[in-house]
Motif scaffolding. Structure first.
Motif, PDB file in Angstrom:
ATOM      1  N   ILE A   5       1.491 -10.785   2.792  1.00 29.28           N
ATOM      2  CA  ILE A   5       2.326 -10.113   1.738  1.00 29.28           C
ATOM      3  C   ILE A   5       2.996 -11.093   0.573  1.00 29.28           C
ATOM      4  O   ILE A   5       3.337 -11.145  -0.459  1.00 29.28           O
ATOM      5  CB  ILE A   5       3.180  -8.867   2.110  1.00 29.28           C
ATOM      6  N   VAL A  40       0.384  -3.965  -2.409  1.00 26.61           N
ATOM      7  CA  VAL A  40       0.593  -5.120  -3.016  1.00 26.61           C
ATOM      8  C   VAL A  40      -0.623  -5.535  -3.509  1.00 26.61           C
ATOM      9  O   VAL A  40      -0.739  -6.356  -4.803  1.00 26.61           O
ATOM     10  CB  VAL A  40       1.021  -6.244  -2.014  1.00 26.61           C
ATOM     11  N   GLY A  78       2.723 -12.451  -2.784  1.00 24.48           N
ATOM     12  CA  GLY A  78       3.562 -12.407  -3.700  1.00 24.48           C
ATOM     13  C   GLY A  78       4.050 -13.524  -4.639  1.00 24.48           C
ATOM     14  O   GLY A  78       4.892 -13.854  -5.659  1.00 24.48           O
TER      15      GLY A  78
END
Ligand SMILES: Nc1ncnc2c1ncn2[C@@H]1O[C@H](COP(=O)(O)OP(=O)(O)O)[C@@H](O)[C@H]1O
Ligand SMILES: [Mg+2]
Lengths: 513, 334
Positions: free
Chosen positions: A490, A333, A494
């Motif tokens: 994460i 990510v 995002g």
């Protein structure tokens, strides 16, 4: 007319609350693991276990024999993690009373020299508490009133009086008494020690001062010691716990290497039907990883324990890898959202990295390049055959398996055992990678293949480095809470809408004022 | 050591100043596009409409838009050989996977005769090659997620070679218009080059020419992200490029909002010699290079549209195009 999305944009607040919640849960769980279970934050803090073996020897006179032996329990500084007894032909049972544990061997008929073994294993554990059951306050009426002959009466009074003057409570009082008993110039002490051992003298002096005490048998822990015998020491009741004193020494703070073996205050060993009995101890210390230390403690703890360490060993080994996957995902990510590097297949790098963990880095990279390179050549030939895609992929899979077999056999015969681990590569994933890269090559040229293949390899190496880092392994495996923190990170990433690192280069021409 | 540190610090601070300057210029990054526009304005349920070129074609036709003529669809492996009969009456055609993207799996045939097929570059391939291409497309090799797909065969567009002669090399130039909530916000023409092998894909070396929304005239041109003035193969001066039929083309692009309901989209248009502007395909995740071609960031224009009050009766495409032509005019920089 199409409806208008984006007008009723939901508030971002619940999202941030969720992230905060995840962080709090993650941190709280981790702190609990650290505080309550004694799991250290870093893997370097290695911990000790002591294996202690008691050897009981006696001569059986013939006929039934009954041996009763005081055995130790968890106590301040030590957690009992294992115990076992070996004794050919003897029946064994344990007697647990409120204040002590005893092992009891029995046999119908025995004659001659007998040896019984009793083994324990203790984990050095700063968080271990004195067992509540042994910390029951003693009853006042149980306090014996000592009687002294005329020769000692004066000495006892003088010793007590001086200790009382210089002390504030039972603990300091005992300490003062020990100081006097160890003072070679003290006439009163010398008088007492003429007739009593230091332990006896101290017991009597404490009883005279109406202080509860008991004699316990301890062993001094010293790595590799054999044939050590038990040492009598004194425990004194103060406040709500027993405090241990060594009557032989003025230094009372050096007692952390001392394990109380027998606090029964009855007797260490009773042998019925035998004579010349004696007990000796041998011990070794071993440094263990915190992981096995925690495991040992978890096994010993009767508390409900939501830890991976309560699973069988095999499942634990599996979880060790599974718990690292989120770290791999986090890195993917990061690489994609913050750096903007292209990888072929979103999570392919994670799988490659997992394979690298098995193969080690350099053999892994070489193996990866060999397989993909050879695979591309074979795929190039297959593309001339006009096969359907499914058949072609299957053919590539078989080719990959053949390549892997050939490399394994060749490297084994060349004496390179590292080559054997190449089988850990995920073959189906590799086959798809080859297929995709081959198409990419045909459509966009070798440059794009190198770019994306290089990106994937770079990501895989980064993930490998993270996955094999001892600190990261330690944290992910021992602290479930870390998974919540990774999840929060994460989710936060995002939510990032800023530029990617590589976009700064891409849009460079637009950055002029 | 110290010099190493200070040059590293200088590098990092130059990154920050680049980032700040890009932000000032309203340049949109990938994360912003995904997080603030695509996920916010494009309902997932509408994706299948644009991710499948066949469906796009059908709804575009229903809304009265012109599209390249559909010659046929090949859905199953068993039908692959039908291709030769199917294209018999058509001199030139294009095979494309319905769910492909980024030019992947597009086979352009400019002429064919007795099982010998010719690409625009003059390269000749066999009927077997064409069949293999179709079965690859059916198996999902070029498609999103590798899922099974169908092959769409459509008529080759005859691009307007009067207006565009010398601007594109061996390939149909297409016009990309970003349409936000029905308003055209930015446009560019993509011209293929020898390097891009006849494809209009910018990262393969096609030339991107930013177009002034007010006039349809070239604003700026880039190849490989570098400004250029002449077409690298034909030598044609790019500043002379003017897209004819500009109002009609923009109106067609703007009407894609009514067709799909996607708030943020890229419409790919072509100008056919005979039939005028056509919708080639619609894209729910249009790329960002259009900003480089125009030398301008998208964000100020997007925010301009976001600030507009929503009237009870939503403006018609023609009104929206008028608004865009008035507000998003650019100064030529070539
Ligand atoms: N019918 C056609 N006639 C001529 N060229 C075409 C045709 N269809 C596609 N092309 C060419 O292929 C390119 C990509 O086609 P497009 O339909 O946009 O698919 P993709 O989703 O792969 O971008 C176009 O820019 C154009 O150059
Ligand atoms: Mg396109």
């Amino acid at each position: 007319m199409p409806h208008e999305p984006g007008i009723n944009e939901p508030s971002r607040l619940p999202f941030y609350v969720l992230i905060l919640l995840l962080l709090i849960i993650g941190v709280a769980l981790s702190v609990i693991r650290n505080q309550d279970y004694g799991v250290p934050w870093t893997p370097s803090e290695s911990r000790q276990v002591w294996d202690i073996e008691a050897r009981i020897e006696f001569t059986a006179v013939g006929g039934p024999v009954k041996v009763s032996f005081a055995v130790p329990n968890s106590q301040a500084g030590f957690t009992l993690v294992d115990n076992s007894a070996s004794s050919a032909g003897y029946g064994l049972s344990y007697l647990n009373s409120r204040s002590s544990r005893r092992a009891q061997w029995s046999i119908r008929d025995a004659r001659g020299a007998q040896t019984l073994y009793y083994k324990t294993q203790f984990l050095v554990d700063q968080y271990a508490q004195q067992k509540l059951s042994t910390a029951i306050p003693p009853l006042l009426q149980n306090l014996p009133t000592p009687t002294f002959g005329p020769a000692h009466k004066g000495a006892v009074a003088a010793l007590s009086e001086q200790a009382l003057k210089r002390s504030a409570d039972n603990v300091t009082f005992t300490r003062e008494l020990i100081k006097q008993l160890n003072d070679l110039d003290n006439q009163n002490a010398a008088l007492m020690l003429n007739d009593f051992s230091k332990v006896e003298a101290l017991t009597k002096l404490l009883a005279y001062a109406k202080i509860h005490s008991k004699t316990v048998g301890v062993i001094e822990l010293e790595d590799g010691r054999r044939r050590q015998s038990i040492i009598p020491m004194i425990e004194v009741w103060e406040g709500d716990a027993w405090h241990l004193f060594n009557p032989e020494s003025n230094e009372q703070n050096a007692l952390n290497n001392v394990l109380v073996w027998d606090d029964s205050n009855v007797s260490l060993l009773d042998v019925i039907g035998g004579k010349n009995s004696k007990v000796s101890y041998s011990m070794i210390a071993q440094d263990i990883t915190p992981i096995s230390a925690t495991k040992k403690k978890a096994a010993a703890d009767s508390l409900l324990n939501f830890s991976i360490h309560s699973l069988p060993l095999e499942e634990q080994a599996m979880f060790k890898t599974i718990m690292l996957i989120p770290i791999g995902a986090l890195i993917v990510v990061f690489i994609r959202i913050l750096i903007g590097l292209k990888t072929s297949g979103t999570f392919m790098p994670v799988l490659i990295a997992v394979a690298f963990v098995q193969t080690q880095l350099l053999p892994g990279i070489i193996g990866f390049l060999l397989i993909v390179g050879t695979g591309l050549v074979i795929r190039g030939y297959l593309s001339k055959l006009n096969l359907l895609l499914v058949a072609r992929i299957s053919a590539v899979i078989i080719a990959v398996i053949l390549i892997i077999s050939v490399f394994t056999i060749v490297s084994f015969n060349m004496g390179l055992t590292q080559g054997l681990t190449i089988t850990f590569f995920p073959m189906i994933i590799l086959s798809w990678t080859i297929e995709r890269m081959s198409i990419l090559w045909e459509e966009e040229g070798a440059k794009e293949v190198l770019l994306q293949g290089g990106g994937s390899l770079f990501a895989a190496v980064l993930i490998y480095l993270a996955m094999t880092n001892p600190s990261i392994q330690h944290i992910t495996f021992n602290f479930i809470g870390s998974q919540f923190i990774v999840l929060a990170a994460i989710l936060l990433m995002g939510n990032y809408t800023g530029y990617r690192l590589l976009e700064l280069k891409r849009f460079k021409s637009l950055a002029e004022g | 050591m110290a010099s190493w540190l200070s040059s590293a610090a200088a590098f990092v601070s130059s990154l920050f100043s680049t980032s700040r300057q890009l932000n000032l210029n309203g340049v949109m990054g990938m994360n912003k596009r995904n997080g603030a526009y695509i996920s916010r304005y494009n309902p997932r349920s509408k994706y299948p409409l644009v991710d499948d070129k066949l469906k796009t074609k059908i709804i575009a036709q229903q809304h009265g838009a012109t599209v390249p003529i559909l010659i046929g669809v090949i859905e199953h492996q068993a039908e692959v050989k039908r291709i030769h009969k199917l294209v018999q009456k058509w001199q030139s055609f294009v095979i494309k996977p319905a769910r492909g993207s980024g030019g992947k799996g597009i086979l352009v045939i400019s002429a064919h005769n007795n099982g010998v097929y010719e690409k625009p570059s003059g390269q000749v391939i066999t009927s077997k090659d064409v069949e293999r291409h179709i079965s690859n497309a059916l198996a999902g090799l070029f498609s999103l997620g590798g899922k099974n797909d169908v092959a769409v065969i459509e008529n080759l567009i005859k691009f307007d070679d009067v207006a565009f002669s010398g601007f594109s090399f061996e390939g149909v130039p297409d016009i990309r218009v970003i349409v936000f909530k029905g308003y055209p916000v930015m446009a560019m023409m993509r011209c293929s080059t020898a390097v891009s092998e006849g494809k209009a894909n910018l990262h393969q070396g096609a030339v991107g020419v930013g177009l002034d929304l007010a006039t349809g005239k070239a604003v700026r041109a880039v190849q490989f992200n570098q400004p250029i003035t002449h077409h690298p193969d034909t030598g044609r001066l790019l500043s002379e490029l003017v897209v004819p039929n500009w109002q009609a083309l923009l109106e067609l692009a703007a009407s894609a909002w009514e067709m799909t309901g996607l708030g943020y989209m890229g419409t790919d248009m072509v100008l056919d010699k005979d039939e005028g502007p056509m919708v080639l395909e619609l894209n729910a995740r249009p790329g960002l290079t259009i900003q480089i071609a125009n030398g301008e960031g998208l964000l100020p224009r997007l925010q301009n549209i976001e600030r507009l009050a929503t009237p009870i009766k939503y403006p018609e495409p023609a009104e929206r195009v008028a608004y865009a032509r008035q507000h998003f005019a650019a100064q030529p920089r070539l």
